[in-house]
Design an enzyme around this catalytic site. Sequence first.
Site, PDB file in Angstrom:
ATOM      1  NE  ARG A 150       1.939  -5.257  11.076  1.00 50.54           N
ATOM      2  CZ  ARG A 150       3.329  -5.041  10.557  1.00 50.54           C
ATOM      3  NH1 ARG A 150       4.425  -5.685  10.846  1.00 50.54           N
ATOM      4  NH2 ARG A 150       3.043  -4.288   9.808  1.00 50.54           N
ATOM      5  CE  LYS A 152      -1.863  -0.874   3.978  1.00 46.36           C
ATOM      6  NZ  LYS A 152      -1.911  -1.963   3.811  1.00 46.36           N
ATOM      7  NE  ARG A 206      -4.376  -1.536   9.916  1.00 48.78           N
ATOM      8  CZ  ARG A 206      -3.808  -0.765   9.583  1.00 48.78           C
ATOM      9  NH1 ARG A 206      -3.489   0.099   8.897  1.00 48.78           N
ATOM     10  NH2 ARG A 206      -2.602  -1.543   9.276  1.00 48.78           N
ATOM     11  NE  ARG A 258       6.437  -0.756  10.525  1.00 50.88           N
ATOM     12  CZ  ARG A 258       4.934  -0.658   9.880  1.00 50.88           C
ATOM     13  NH1 ARG A 258       4.792   0.058   8.563  1.00 50.88           N
ATOM     14  NH2 ARG A 258       3.572  -1.449   9.982  1.00 50.88           N
ATOM     15  NE  ARG A 270       7.449  -2.795   6.669  1.00 52.40           N
ATOM     16  CZ  ARG A 270       6.090  -2.779   6.387  1.00 52.40           C
ATOM     17  NH1 ARG A 270       5.395  -2.396   5.024  1.00 52.40           N
ATOM     18  NH2 ARG A 270       5.436  -3.394   7.193  1.00 52.40           N
TER      19      ARG A 270
HETATM   20  P1  AMP Z   1       0.979   0.397   9.430  1.00 48.03           P
HETATM   21  O1  AMP Z   1       1.560   1.058   8.795  1.00 48.03           O
HETATM   22  O2  AMP Z   1      -0.514   0.705   7.765  1.00 48.03           O
HETATM   23  O3  AMP Z   1       1.367  -0.859   9.036  1.00 48.03           O
HETATM   24  O4  AMP Z   1       0.449   0.530  10.470  1.00 48.03           O
HETATM   25  C1  AMP Z   1       0.907  -0.315  11.774  1.00 48.03           C
HETATM   26  C2  AMP Z   1      -0.032   0.009  13.156  1.00 48.03           C
HETATM   27  O5  AMP Z   1      -0.561   1.007  13.557  1.00 48.03           O
HETATM   28  C3  AMP Z   1      -1.254  -1.038  12.804  1.00 48.03           C
HETATM   29  O6  AMP Z   1      -0.955  -2.129  12.684  1.00 48.03           O
HETATM   30  C4  AMP Z   1      -1.987  -0.354  13.909  1.00 48.03           C
HETATM   31  O7  AMP Z   1      -1.223  -0.928  15.476  1.00 48.03           O
HETATM   32  C5  AMP Z   1      -1.353   0.653  13.274  1.00 48.03           C
HETATM   33  N1  AMP Z   1      -2.768   1.731  12.566  1.00 48.03           N
HETATM   34  C6  AMP Z   1      -2.707   2.086  11.852  1.00 48.03           C
HETATM   35  N2  AMP Z   1      -3.327   2.354  11.242  1.00 48.03           N
HETATM   36  C7  AMP Z   1      -4.298   2.002  11.554  1.00 48.03           C
HETATM   37  C8  AMP Z   1      -6.452   2.265  11.572  1.00 48.03           C
HETATM   38  N3  AMP Z   1      -6.750   2.753  10.771  1.00 48.03           N
HETATM   39  N4  AMP Z   1      -6.445   1.952  12.408  1.00 48.03           N
HETATM   40  C9  AMP Z   1      -6.089   0.607  14.093  1.00 48.03           C
HETATM   41  N5  AMP Z   1      -4.942   0.784  14.157  1.00 48.03           N
HETATM   42  C10 AMP Z   1      -3.912   1.740  13.446  1.00 48.03           C
END
Ligand code: AMP
Length: 189
Positions: free
Chosen positions: A145, A14, A89, A134, A128
């Site tokens: 996740r 994404k 999400r 991260r 990654r």
């Molecule tokens: P990402 O970078 O999109 O993979 O997000 C990393 C982490 O941020 C996720 O595993 C969640 O813990 C949190 N997160 C990001 N976006 C959301 C969302 N829309 N709702 C809830 N948690 C989020």
Amino acid sequence: MKNLVIFGAPGSGKGTQSDLLVKRYGFKHISTGDVLRGEIKNGTELGKTAKNYIDNGQLIPDSLMIDILASTYDSLCPCDGVIFDGFPRTIPQAEALKKMLADRNTEVSAMLELDVPKEELISRLINRGKTSGRADDNEETIQKRLTVYKNQTSPLIDWYTSEGICHSVKGIGSLEEIEAALCKVIDEL
Ligand code: AMP
């Protein structure tokens, strides 16, 4: 104005594809994961709350996320288009996004799903993790996740299908091939 939701499991590409679309179309990009990591880096109260959830591979509560989303969106608009990456999400987040945009006389133009097999997701995320720094790109948290994705996020595919705006694109192949498939959908909107 186009409001695009780029959708897919962790590791589906994404962020990478959002960057390419931003360059091509000049859209604004809202990555809720990036917003939260920024808050953590700056040591804010929100960042402190978010860190516990992120490090455990869990989602931040909807009420918190919806407020963050609205203020980020308003700080970027008016503009030609926005790519929502990592939001929504959950179904309540999708409903809140629909309402937030309706309040601003606009709507989600398309949901673009990047479809990637689970084994490929795991190997991409482990790779990654070697360079991303991260805390959540480790094998145990990756599994959590992916489970959260399956249970809480993937039902959005049916939700957006019933809205009539779900477009699924094969998320494996070269970056250019995947980008071309996304552009085809966007150009036909
Ligand atoms: P990402 O970078 O999109 O993979 O997000 C990393 C982490 O941020 C996720 O595993 C969640 O813990 C949190 N997160 C990001 N976006 C959301 C969302 N829309 N709702 C809830 N948690 C989020």
